[in-house]
Design an enzyme around this catalytic site. Structure first.
Site, PDB file in Angstrom:
ATOM      1  N   ASP A  97       9.387 -18.971  26.003  1.00 64.49           N
ATOM      2  CA  ASP A  97       9.779 -19.975  26.987  1.00 64.49           C
ATOM      3  C   ASP A  97      10.622 -21.023  26.262  1.00 64.49           C
ATOM      4  OD1 ASP A  97       9.668 -21.557  29.349  1.00 64.49           O
ATOM      5  OD2 ASP A  97       7.654 -20.795  29.719  1.00 64.49           O
ATOM      6  N   ASP A 198      13.468 -22.390  31.071  1.00 66.53           N
ATOM      7  CA  ASP A 198      12.846 -23.353  31.982  1.00 66.53           C
ATOM      8  C   ASP A 198      13.924 -24.120  32.763  1.00 66.53           C
ATOM      9  OD1 ASP A 198      10.299 -24.674  32.731  1.00 66.53           O
ATOM     10  OD2 ASP A 198      11.254 -26.451  31.891  1.00 66.53           O
ATOM     11  N   GLU A 253      14.356 -19.573  35.070  1.00 67.02           N
ATOM     12  CA  GLU A 253      13.607 -20.245  36.122  1.00 67.02           C
ATOM     13  C   GLU A 253      14.610 -21.150  36.819  1.00 67.02           C
ATOM     14  OE1 GLU A 253      10.028 -23.398  37.058  1.00 67.02           O
ATOM     15  OE2 GLU A 253      11.337 -23.678  35.348  1.00 67.02           O
ATOM     16  N   HIS A 314       2.065 -20.221  35.968  1.00 69.60           N
ATOM     17  CA  HIS A 314       1.383 -21.424  35.493  1.00 69.60           C
ATOM     18  C   HIS A 314       1.746 -22.655  36.318  1.00 69.60           C
ATOM     19  CE1 HIS A 314       5.335 -21.666  33.721  1.00 69.60           C
ATOM     20  NE2 HIS A 314       5.134 -22.965  33.600  1.00 69.60           N
ATOM     21  N   ASP A 315       2.740 -22.540  37.190  1.00 65.64           N
ATOM     22  CA  ASP A 315       3.174 -23.689  37.986  1.00 65.64           C
ATOM     23  C   ASP A 315       2.668 -23.661  39.417  1.00 65.64           C
ATOM     24  OD1 ASP A 315       4.518 -25.316  36.227  1.00 65.64           O
ATOM     25  OD2 ASP A 315       6.439 -24.305  36.495  1.00 65.64           O
TER      26      ASP A 315
END
Ligand SMILES: [Ca+2]
Ligand SMILES: [Ca+2]
Length: 507
Positions: A97, A198, A253, A314-315
């Site tokens: 990430d 990200d 993302e 995870h979000d």
């Protein structure tokens, strides 16, 4: 294999919550390395690791203070390399990430930048003067409140799209770009197989600083603070850079639920994959909606690039809690698993979903770890709400829900750690855990393993195109075809039995 990612099943590991290898209550590289046999048996192909770089962890590692170091909580560079080598030995790829949009406010670049208006790093971030005694414009942070933070020392505001400790970089400055491209080369040289980028569409802001408009409900529309032409330019340059290496993947993302925007970041000269939040983050279960989104992705992608298939990350809250209700528990969860593993696209499983892990709720604010949850609690209290109301609102928006330790067995702390972990273990660990599901033949874990096996057995399921994708009431179905092989998958999401005559389908 070239374009290995097209056929891969990815598995997201939330770094601090997978396995604690040194007994300090926080997951780490040693711990993950010790579970590679489990992941190999599950038969996933690639791991996506959430950020593991040095960070004060205001936003759980998405606030990086040194892009070249492993955070001490997760081990050392040696531990990282051992883990990576062992994963590669087992034929498992690993993607990292990477946060390019902002750094931690404790990053040396920012410390230098905030020193003075003439600092050599001043222009690495976005500094603006007061306008009529106020913030430069109305832009809001995604974590609530103004996106501008006033810095007394130099009497200017700096811009942060997320927490004030996550300071947006100025991507119009070529020095920033060069510094970040060095970071990318560093990790590629270490052998990482690609990146999950990200909030990649947040690079750059509208330099004219126009105010953002509001929707009918008074919610700000983020029109001028993302999806700027510069974000696309950087993505193309990133592609060129990464293409100098073999077989690397770039997953973006793109912070939007509008597929039409998200897809513009994918393609041959851009990112290999983007997360399809239009499907992945649906709030409630609706067969028509799922079908419509699949159809839209098929139509818009025109076979040129693959969508991603996921329902958890995870979000967002875990999809078992979000999309599955009590009555249909096992069945619907299994059908969603089947959908992710048989529809056209690249599946991204989220750690723990293979055993049906559910959301975590905390009963005291001191147990809350997510900055978004904590900020909400503080705001609610400041606005005069009760502790109970504030806690409820904070649980609602907290991302802790999906971040609790994976439940390995029914011993204390679910076999994740010897001591109390950094975040609460879900109390259902005695019933929902890897060990007991490994023994039961009809468990969720066995179902995931079987579906992965089936997917890998038939090329039509990982290489095929849709010959048909349709829906009749609660029944969603598709036929995928690769050369002579055709596989039909039928999902009856309804509660009644239904009959579909193959002859009636338009194939
Ligand atoms: Ca540890
Ligand atoms: Ca930005």
């Amino acid at each position: 294999m070239k374009d290995w990612w097209k056929e891969a099943i990815f598995y997201e590991i939330y770094m601090p919550s997978f396995c604690d290898g040194n007994g300090d209550g926080i997951g780490d590289f040693k711990g993950i390395a010790s579970k590679l046999a489990y992941l190999k048996e599950l038969d996933i192909d690639a791991i996506w690791l959430t950020p593991f770089y040095k960070s004060p962890k205001i936003d759980n590692g998405y606030d990086i203070s040194d892009y070249y170091s492993i955070d001490a909580d997760y081990g050392t560079m040696y531990d990282f390399q051992v883990f990576l080598d062992q994963a590669h030995q087992r034929g498992i790829k690993v993607i990292a990430d990477l946060v390019l949009n902002h750094t931690s406010s404790l990053h040396p670049w920012f410390l230098e930048s905030r020193e003075s208006r003439t600092s050599p790093k001043r222009d690495w971030y976005i500094w603006k003067d007061k306008v009529e005694g106020h913030q430069p414009n109305n832009w809001e942070s995604y974590f609530g409140g103004s996106a501008w933070e006033y810095d007394e020392k130099t009497a200017q505001y700096y811009y942060h799209a997320f927490a004030k400790e996550q300071v947006d970089l100025n991507w119009y400055n070529p020095e920033v770009k060069n510094a970040m491209f060095d970071v990318i080369r560093f990790w590629l040289d270490k052998g990482i197989d690609g990146f999950r980028l990200d909030v990649i569409n947040f690079l750059g802001i509208d330099p004219t600083l126009q105010n953002n408009p509001y929707d009918e409900e008074g919610k700000q529309i983020h029109l001028h603070d993302k999806d700027l032409p510069i974000a696309f330019e950087i993505v193309e340059e990133l592609r060129t850079l990464v293409n100098k290496y073999e077989d690397k993947v770039l997953v973006g993302e793109v912070g939007t639920e509008e597929f039409e925007i998200a897809k513009t970041y994918a393609g041959q000269d851009k990112l290999d994959l983007i997360f399809n939040f239009n499907l992945g983050s649906i709030q409630k279960f609706e067969v028509k909606r799922i079908f419509d989104e699949l159809k839209k992705m098929e139509k818009e992608n025109q076979g040129l690039y693959l969508p991603t298939l996921f329902f958890s990350s995870h979000d967002m809250p875990r999809h078992i809690t979000r999309l599955v209700d009590q009555d249909t528990e096992q069945t619907r969860a299994q059908m969603l698993c089947t959908l992710m593993l048989t529809a056209t696209g690249v599946p991204f499983l989220y750690y723990g979903e293979e055993i049906g892990m559910t959301d975590l709720y905390v009963d005291d604010i001191s147990e809350m770890r997510d900055v978004q949850g904590i900020l909400t609690y503080q705001r609610m209290i400041a606005e005069g709400n009760s502790v109970i109301e504030a806690l409820e609102a904070s649980n609602m928006c907290s991302r802790d829900k999906s971040r609790s330790p994976i439940q390995w067995n029914d011993t204390v702390y679910a076999g994740f750690s010897q001591i109390k972990p950094w975040i609460c273990v879900n109390e259902n660990y005695t019933k929902i855990n890897v060990e007991c599901q490994s023994r039961e033949v009809d468990s969720m874990l066995q179902y995931y393993k079987n579906m992965i096996r089936i997917r890998k057995k038939y090329k039509a399921l990982y290489k095929g195109n849709y010959e048909l994708l349709d829906r009749r009431n609660d029944v969603l179905f598709f036929i995928r075809k690769y050369k002579e092989q055709r596989i039909g998958v039928f999902f009856n999401f309804g509660i009644k039995q239904d009959t579909l005559h193959l002859e009636s389908l338009s194939i």
